[in-house]
Design an enzyme around this catalytic site. Structure first.
Site, mmCIF file in Angstrom:
data_model
loop_
_atom_site.group_PDB
_atom_site.id
_atom_site.type_symbol
_atom_site.label_atom_id
_atom_site.label_comp_id
_atom_site.label_asym_id
_atom_site.label_seq_id
_atom_site.Cartn_x
_atom_site.Cartn_y
_atom_site.Cartn_z
ATOM 1 N N GLY A 49 48.322 -12.266 76.628
ATOM 2 C CA GLY A 49 47.540 -11.096 76.254
ATOM 3 C C GLY A 49 47.243 -10.251 77.484
ATOM 4 O O GLY A 49 47.192 -10.778 78.603
ATOM 5 N N GLN A 54 42.991 -4.049 82.481
ATOM 6 C CA GLN A 54 43.591 -4.955 83.468
ATOM 7 C C GLN A 54 44.723 -4.296 84.254
ATOM 8 O O GLN A 54 45.187 -4.853 85.249
ATOM 9 C CB GLN A 54 44.144 -6.212 82.778
ATOM 10 N N CYS A 91 42.398 -16.080 83.033
ATOM 11 C CA CYS A 91 42.550 -14.632 82.901
ATOM 12 C C CYS A 91 43.533 -14.172 83.967
ATOM 13 O O CYS A 91 43.418 -14.582 85.122
ATOM 14 C CB CYS A 91 41.191 -13.960 83.091
ATOM 15 N N LEU A 92 44.487 -13.336 83.577
ATOM 16 C CA LEU A 92 45.496 -12.867 84.536
ATOM 17 C C LEU A 92 44.854 -12.086 85.679
ATOM 18 O O LEU A 92 45.436 -11.972 86.748
ATOM 19 C CB LEU A 92 46.536 -12.000 83.826
ATOM 20 N N HIS A 133 39.245 -12.140 73.617
ATOM 21 C CA HIS A 133 39.311 -12.029 75.082
ATOM 22 C C HIS A 133 39.710 -10.599 75.487
ATOM 23 O O HIS A 133 39.108 -10.009 76.375
ATOM 24 C CB HIS A 133 40.324 -13.065 75.604
ATOM 25 N N GLU A 134 40.725 -10.063 74.807
ATOM 26 C CA GLU A 134 41.222 -8.731 75.179
ATOM 27 C C GLU A 134 40.220 -7.633 74.791
ATOM 28 O O GLU A 134 40.034 -6.676 75.533
ATOM 29 C CB GLU A 134 42.592 -8.460 74.545
ATOM 30 N N HIS A 137 37.719 -7.418 77.391
ATOM 31 C CA HIS A 137 38.183 -6.642 78.548
ATOM 32 C C HIS A 137 37.920 -5.154 78.352
ATOM 33 O O HIS A 137 37.512 -4.458 79.275
ATOM 34 C CB HIS A 137 39.696 -6.829 78.752
#
Ligand code: ZN
Length: 183
Positions: A49, A54, A91-92, A133-134, A137
């Site tokens: 995701g 991000q 998380c990326l 999660h997204e 963000h």
């Protein structure tokens, strides 16, 4: 597709804390960004995701693929949620840090696809988690905000290192352990 220069922003970059705005007049530029975000998500090891914030953008867009199909979503909103489930997430944008996050087990998401057509997604378990999660963000919320006091103490030093890394993009990436879920 026109050349876009997006890169995944790391913790410490203020853009990760900014709330995104709804995307309006959805057009080819949005579709190009969604394609580029998809490419970055797949290129990141284990990435399932990615949210626009991000990659440094302030319009509400996310891409998600847990292995059962790709979603490119514009202006996603969680309109209903049910149940609770705890799972460790990475998380990326915060490499090497895993946090146990309690989230709804089932969600109903309303969004638009890349051609501005309304879509409704009923998701449970992993897909529901990634969507939450997204969407977090897009509101400037990170998994760190879900961390307990002791988890926060434990990761304090790693976060300081990450902040340094995000200021000095030239630094080589240090080896980091990755979490089960990378979003
Ligand atoms: Zn993330």
């Amino acid at each position: 597709m026109r050349e876009t220069k997006l890169r995944i922003r790391l913790f410490g970059d203020p853009v990760l804390r900014k709330k995104t705005k709804p995307a309006t007049n959805v057009n080819q530029a949005h579709r190009d960004i969604l394609s580029e975000m998809t490419r970055l998500m797949y290129a990141a090891s284990g990435g399932i995701g990615l949210a626009a914030s991000q990659v440094g953008l302030n319009e509400s867009m996310i891409v998600v693929d847990i292995g059962s199909g790709l979603y490119k979503l514009i202006n996603p909103k969680i309109v209903r949620q049910e149940g609770k489930q705890i799972m460790e997430e990475g998380c990326l944008s915060i490499p090497g840090i895993c946090i146990k996050v309690k989230r709804a087990k089932k969600v109903l998401v309303k969004a638009q696809d890349e051609f501005a057509k309304p879509v409704t997604i009923e998701a449970r378990d992993l897909l529901a988690r990634v969507l939450q999660h997204e969407v977090d963000h897009l509101k400037g919320r990170l998994i760190l905000d879900h961390a307990s006091f002791f988890e926060k103490l434990k990761i304090r030093r790693k976060l300081a290192e990450l902040k340094k890394r995000s200021r000095n993009e030239g630094l080589s990436e240090s080896k980091t352990k990755s979490c089960q879920l990378q979003l």
